[in-house]
Design an enzyme around this catalytic site. Sequence first.
Site, PDB file in Angstrom:
ATOM      1  N   ARG A 104       0.828  -1.207   0.000  1.00 21.17           N
ATOM      2  CA  ARG A 104       0.000   0.000   0.000  1.00 21.17           C
ATOM      3  C   ARG A 104       0.860   1.253   0.000  1.00 21.17           C
ATOM      4  O   ARG A 104       1.930   1.293   0.587  1.00 21.17           O
ATOM      5  CB  ARG A 104      -0.902   0.000   1.225  1.00 21.17           C
ATOM      6  CG  ARG A 104      -1.856   1.179   1.258  1.00 21.17           C
ATOM      7  CD  ARG A 104      -2.849   1.065   2.371  1.00 21.17           C
ATOM      8  NE  ARG A 104      -2.323   1.639   3.599  1.00 21.17           N
ATOM      9  CZ  ARG A 104      -2.981   1.661   4.752  1.00 21.17           C
ATOM     10  NH1 ARG A 104      -4.183   1.115   4.845  1.00 21.17           N
ATOM     11  NH2 ARG A 104      -2.449   2.195   5.826  1.00 21.17           N
ATOM     12  N   CYS A 106      -0.022   5.379   0.876  1.00 23.78           N
ATOM     13  CA  CYS A 106      -1.045   6.309   1.349  1.00 23.78           C
ATOM     14  C   CYS A 106      -0.388   7.674   1.527  1.00 23.78           C
ATOM     15  O   CYS A 106       0.549   7.812   2.319  1.00 23.78           O
ATOM     16  CB  CYS A 106      -1.658   5.835   2.666  1.00 23.78           C
ATOM     17  SG  CYS A 106      -2.982   6.923   3.259  1.00 23.78           S
TER      18      CYS A 106
END
Length: 130
Positions: A104, A106
């Site tokens: 991920r 972010c």
Amino acid sequence: MKKKLNEIVSNEASPALGPYCHGRKYGDMIITSGQIPLTKDGEYVYEIKKATELVLHNLLSIVEAGGGSKESIARVDIFIKDLNDFEQMNEAYKSFFGEHRPTRVCVQAAALPADVPLEASMIAFADTDE
């Protein structure tokens, strides 16, 4: 044999708001466009947990339309308007994925369309080559 770059369309996700498609499939790789918290009926969702759930469900519907599954999601990129919402977004994210842990990214974004709280995209792989 040359692989084709196929367009992916999901009837469950919100319609594309510009000159782009929901996603593309190349071989067994599925790459989605960014999704904002917009229902397929055109309503925006601003509460961060509900917005996160909607975005992830819309993205999963695109991955599934390309032949993938939640478990085949390899990466999620998230653009969040306010990092103060990170903890609540992360709770919804963890609830959605359970034990599956895609890679991920972010980052905080200065502005997003319609002043929504986040936008996200995914890279996944088809469960079977179509």
